[in-house]
Design a protein around this motif. Structure first.
Motif, short mmCIF file in Angstrom:
data_model
loop_
_atom_site.label_atom_id
_atom_site.label_comp_id
_atom_site.label_asym_id
_atom_site.label_seq_id
_atom_site.Cartn_x
_atom_site.Cartn_y
_atom_site.Cartn_z
N ILE A 1 0.82 -1.22 0.00
CA ILE A 1 0.00 0.00 0.00
C ILE A 1 0.85 1.26 0.00
N VAL A 2 1.94 1.25 0.76
CA VAL A 2 2.75 2.45 0.97
C VAL A 2 3.89 2.50 -0.04
N ASP A 3 4.09 3.67 -0.63
CA ASP A 3 5.17 3.85 -1.61
C ASP A 3 6.45 4.33 -0.94
N GLY A 4 7.51 4.32 -1.70
CA GLY A 4 8.76 4.93 -1.28
C GLY A 4 9.47 4.21 -0.16
N SER A 5 10.19 4.98 0.63
CA SER A 5 11.04 4.39 1.68
C SER A 5 10.22 3.68 2.75
N LEU A 6 9.02 4.18 3.06
CA LEU A 6 8.17 3.50 4.05
C LEU A 6 7.77 2.12 3.56
N GLY A 7 7.46 2.01 2.28
CA GLY A 7 7.13 0.72 1.70
C GLY A 7 8.30 -0.24 1.80
N HIS A 8 9.50 0.28 1.55
CA HIS A 8 10.70 -0.55 1.66
C HIS A 8 10.94 -1.00 3.10
N ILE A 9 10.66 -0.12 4.05
CA ILE A 9 10.82 -0.49 5.46
C ILE A 9 9.88 -1.64 5.81
N PHE A 10 8.62 -1.53 5.41
CA PHE A 10 7.66 -2.60 5.69
C PHE A 10 8.04 -3.90 4.98
N LYS A 11 8.56 -3.77 3.77
CA LYS A 11 9.00 -4.96 3.02
C LYS A 11 10.17 -5.63 3.73
N MET A 12 11.11 -4.83 4.22
CA MET A 12 12.26 -5.35 4.95
C MET A 12 11.79 -6.05 6.23
N MET A 13 10.87 -5.40 6.95
CA MET A 13 10.36 -5.99 8.18
C MET A 13 9.62 -7.30 7.89
N ALA A 14 8.85 -7.33 6.81
CA ALA A 14 8.14 -8.56 6.43
C ALA A 14 9.15 -9.67 6.15
N GLY A 15 10.23 -9.34 5.45
CA GLY A 15 11.26 -10.33 5.15
C GLY A 15 11.90 -10.88 6.41
N GLU A 16 12.15 -10.02 7.37
CA GLU A 16 12.75 -10.48 8.63
C GLU A 16 11.79 -11.36 9.41
N GLU A 17 10.50 -11.01 9.38
CA GLU A 17 9.51 -11.85 10.08
C GLU A 17 9.42 -13.22 9.42
N LEU A 18 9.53 -13.26 8.10
CA LEU A 18 9.51 -14.54 7.39
C LEU A 18 10.74 -15.38 7.76
N LYS A 19 11.89 -14.75 7.88
CA LYS A 19 13.11 -15.46 8.31
C LYS A 19 12.94 -15.99 9.73
N HIS A 20 12.32 -15.18 10.59
CA HIS A 20 12.08 -15.65 11.96
C HIS A 20 11.20 -16.90 11.95
N ALA A 21 10.15 -16.87 11.15
CA ALA A 21 9.24 -18.02 11.08
C ALA A 21 10.00 -19.25 10.59
#
Length: 144
Positions: A114-134
């Motif tokens: 939903i969010v563009d730009g750097s905020l979108g990248h931050i959420f994408k990075m956080m999602a990736g880390e949560e997936l690694k945790h899982a």
């Protein structure tokens, strides 16, 4: 749900995950010392996520973004419906953390779309880390 409420709930969720991983570190110290570092790493990342979300809340970073338009249609439950965890064993803790990590991954993935730009990248990075945790938690569970 208002934007501030969303961020406050996300901060709470990240704090819960941090606490679970710190408890996992304690359980592991007694039961599985080889897993202590795994839980430490995940706890550090959850703490960074919490601080990032707290900064977004304090700075009003998401105000004026498309998230506001989607808040009611995001289908945030069950992602934000998790209650305080009270695991009594390492196995219970891992299972609870797995569910929460999956919920966090799904929510951050939606926000990144939903969010563009750097905020979108931050959420994408956080999602990736949560997936690694899982994934790490799944491997831990298989060794228990």
């Amino acid at each position: 749900m208002r934007l501030g409420e969303l961020l406050e709930r996300l901060v709470w969720q990240e704090n819960e995950l941090y606490n679970l991983h710190k408890l996992g570190e304690t359980f592991a110290a007694f039961e599985r010392p080889d897993l202590v570092e795994t839980f430490q790493l995940m706890a550090e990342e959850e703490l960074r996520h919490r601080r990032t979300l707290e900064a977004m809340l304090a700075e009003g970073s998401l105000k004026g973004t498309a998230v506001i338009d989607y808040l009611d249609s995001l289908s945030l439950e069950p992602m934000l419906g998790d209650e305080r965890a009270k695991p009594e064993s390492l196995e219970e803790l891992v299972l609870d953390a797995l569910v929460r990590e999956k919920h966090a991954y799904e929510l951050y993935t939606k926000l990144a779309q939903i969010v563009d730009g750097s905020l979108g990248h931050i959420f994408k990075m956080m999602a990736g880390e949560e997936l690694k945790h899982a994934y790490r938690l799944k491997l831990v569970y298989e060794t228990l």
